[in-house]
Design a protein around this motif. Structure first.
Motif, PDB file in Angstrom:
ATOM      1  N   HIS A  14       0.841  -1.200   0.000  1.00 32.80           N
ATOM      2  CA  HIS A  14       0.000   0.000   0.000  1.00 32.80           C
ATOM      3  C   HIS A  14       0.878   1.253   0.000  1.00 32.80           C
ATOM      4  N   SER A  15       0.681   2.107  -0.965  1.00 29.06           N
ATOM      5  CA  SER A  15       1.505   3.314  -1.077  1.00 29.06           C
ATOM      6  C   SER A  15       1.331   4.249   0.119  1.00 29.06           C
ATOM      7  N   ALA A  16       0.178   4.271   0.717  1.00 24.54           N
ATOM      8  CA  ALA A  16      -0.081   5.173   1.849  1.00 24.54           C
ATOM      9  C   ALA A  16       0.715   4.779   3.101  1.00 24.54           C
ATOM     10  N   ILE A  17       1.193   3.539   3.144  1.00 18.30           N
ATOM     11  CA  ILE A  17       1.986   3.096   4.304  1.00 18.30           C
ATOM     12  C   ILE A  17       3.360   2.599   3.842  1.00 18.30           C
ATOM     13  N   ASN A  18       3.995   3.415   2.993  1.00 18.77           N
ATOM     14  CA  ASN A  18       5.364   3.152   2.516  1.00 18.77           C
ATOM     15  C   ASN A  18       5.522   1.814   1.811  1.00 18.77           C
ATOM     16  N   TYR A  19       4.545   1.428   1.057  1.00 16.91           N
ATOM     17  CA  TYR A  19       4.585   0.173   0.301  1.00 16.91           C
ATOM     18  C   TYR A  19       4.846  -1.030   1.200  1.00 16.91           C
ATOM     19  N   LEU A  20       4.152  -1.038   2.317  1.00 17.26           N
ATOM     20  CA  LEU A  20       4.129  -2.176   3.227  1.00 17.26           C
ATOM     21  C   LEU A  20       2.719  -2.750   3.213  1.00 17.26           C
ATOM     22  N   THR A  21       2.550  -3.898   3.850  1.00 12.94           N
ATOM     23  CA  THR A  21       1.210  -4.471   3.952  1.00 12.94           C
ATOM     24  C   THR A  21       0.567  -4.008   5.250  1.00 12.94           C
ATOM     25  N   PRO A  22      -0.770  -3.979   5.298  1.00 12.06           N
ATOM     26  CA  PRO A  22      -1.434  -3.661   6.559  1.00 12.06           C
ATOM     27  C   PRO A  22      -1.019  -4.628   7.670  1.00 12.06           C
ATOM     28  N   GLU A  23      -0.817  -5.889   7.321  1.00 13.84           N
ATOM     29  CA  GLU A  23      -0.394  -6.876   8.308  1.00 13.84           C
ATOM     30  C   GLU A  23       0.957  -6.486   8.925  1.00 13.84           C
ATOM     31  N   ASP A  24       1.891  -6.053   8.092  1.00 11.76           N
ATOM     32  CA  ASP A  24       3.191  -5.608   8.615  1.00 11.76           C
ATOM     33  C   ASP A  24       3.003  -4.494   9.641  1.00 11.76           C
ATOM     34  N   MET A  25       2.166  -3.551   9.319  1.00 14.31           N
ATOM     35  CA  MET A  25       1.951  -2.414  10.217  1.00 14.31           C
ATOM     36  C   MET A  25       1.248  -2.857  11.510  1.00 14.31           C
ATOM     37  N   LEU A  26       0.239  -3.669  11.376  1.00 19.26           N
ATOM     38  CA  LEU A  26      -0.526  -4.096  12.553  1.00 19.26           C
ATOM     39  C   LEU A  26       0.293  -4.974  13.497  1.00 19.26           C
ATOM     40  N   GLU A  31       8.843  -0.934  10.735  1.00 20.21           N
ATOM     41  CA  GLU A  31      10.201  -0.384  10.810  1.00 20.21           C
ATOM     42  C   GLU A  31      11.248  -1.405  10.357  1.00 20.21           C
ATOM     43  N   GLN A  32      11.094  -2.637  10.786  1.00 20.06           N
ATOM     44  CA  GLN A  32      12.035  -3.684  10.399  1.00 20.06           C
ATOM     45  C   GLN A  32      12.027  -3.900   8.886  1.00 20.06           C
ATOM     46  N   ARG A  33      10.846  -3.924   8.297  1.00 17.11           N
ATOM     47  CA  ARG A  33      10.741  -4.109   6.844  1.00 17.11           C
ATOM     48  C   ARG A  33      11.415  -2.957   6.100  1.00 17.11           C
ATOM     49  N   LEU A  34      11.227  -1.733   6.604  1.00 16.61           N
ATOM     50  CA  LEU A  34      11.842  -0.573   5.965  1.00 16.61           C
ATOM     51  C   LEU A  34      13.360  -0.622   6.088  1.00 16.61           C
ATOM     52  N   LYS A  35      13.866  -1.065   7.231  1.00 15.07           N
ATOM     53  CA  LYS A  35      15.319  -1.201   7.404  1.00 15.07           C
ATOM     54  C   LYS A  35      15.879  -2.257   6.463  1.00 15.07           C
ATOM     55  N   GLU A  36      15.170  -3.387   6.334  1.00 16.37           N
ATOM     56  CA  GLU A  36      15.601  -4.447   5.416  1.00 16.37           C
ATOM     57  C   GLU A  36      15.630  -3.923   3.982  1.00 16.37           C
ATOM     58  N   ARG A  37      14.602  -3.174   3.614  1.00 15.14           N
ATOM     59  CA  ARG A  37      14.520  -2.621   2.265  1.00 15.14           C
ATOM     60  C   ARG A  37      15.686  -1.667   2.014  1.00 15.14           C
ATOM     61  N   GLU A  38      15.969  -0.790   2.973  1.00 18.82           N
ATOM     62  CA  GLU A  38      17.065   0.172   2.816  1.00 18.82           C
ATOM     63  C   GLU A  38      18.407  -0.541   2.675  1.00 18.82           C
ATOM     64  N   LYS A  39      18.604  -1.608   3.445  1.00 12.74           N
ATOM     65  CA  LYS A  39      19.843  -2.381   3.350  1.00 12.74           C
ATOM     66  C   LYS A  39      19.998  -2.984   1.955  1.00 12.74           C
ATOM     67  N   LYS A  40      18.927  -3.557   1.433  1.00 10.64           N
ATOM     68  CA  LYS A  40      18.963  -4.147   0.100  1.00 10.64           C
ATOM     69  C   LYS A  40      19.239  -3.088  -0.965  1.00 10.64           C
ATOM     70  N   LEU A  41      18.636  -1.909  -0.808  1.00 13.89           N
ATOM     71  CA  LEU A  41      18.861  -0.839  -1.772  1.00 13.89           C
ATOM     72  C   LEU A  41      20.316  -0.365  -1.739  1.00 13.89           C
TER      73      LEU A  41
END
Length: 69
Positions: A14-26, A31-41
């Motif tokens: 979902h673009s409104a939540i930084n291209y994460l899933t609602p499940e990730d947020m709930l 934060e962990q997913r975003l850190k993993e993404r940044e590391k991969k980038l």
């Protein structure tokens, strides 16, 4: 309909939540997913730069200017 709801909440980004899933947020994984993404980038950028430099040295020969007038 149940299958779509499952997909929407657990797989669809979902673009409104930084291209994460609602499940990730709930579940507090946002934060962990975003850190993993940044590391991969960062790794991808470093690899691209390394490949570019390798290609650059292959395609552009070094010129010896020490014997020039």
């Amino acid at each position: 309909m149940e299958g779509y709801i499952e997909y929407y909440n657990t797989k669809r980004l979902h673009s409104a939540i930084n291209y994460l899933t609602p499940e990730d947020m709930l579940l507090g994984r946002g934060e962990q997913r975003l850190k993993e993404r940044e590391k991969k980038l960062k790794e991808a950028r470093a690899n691209r730069l390394k490949e570019f430099n390798k290609l650059k040295t292959t395609l552009i020969p070094e010129v010896d200017l020490s014997n020039s007038r």
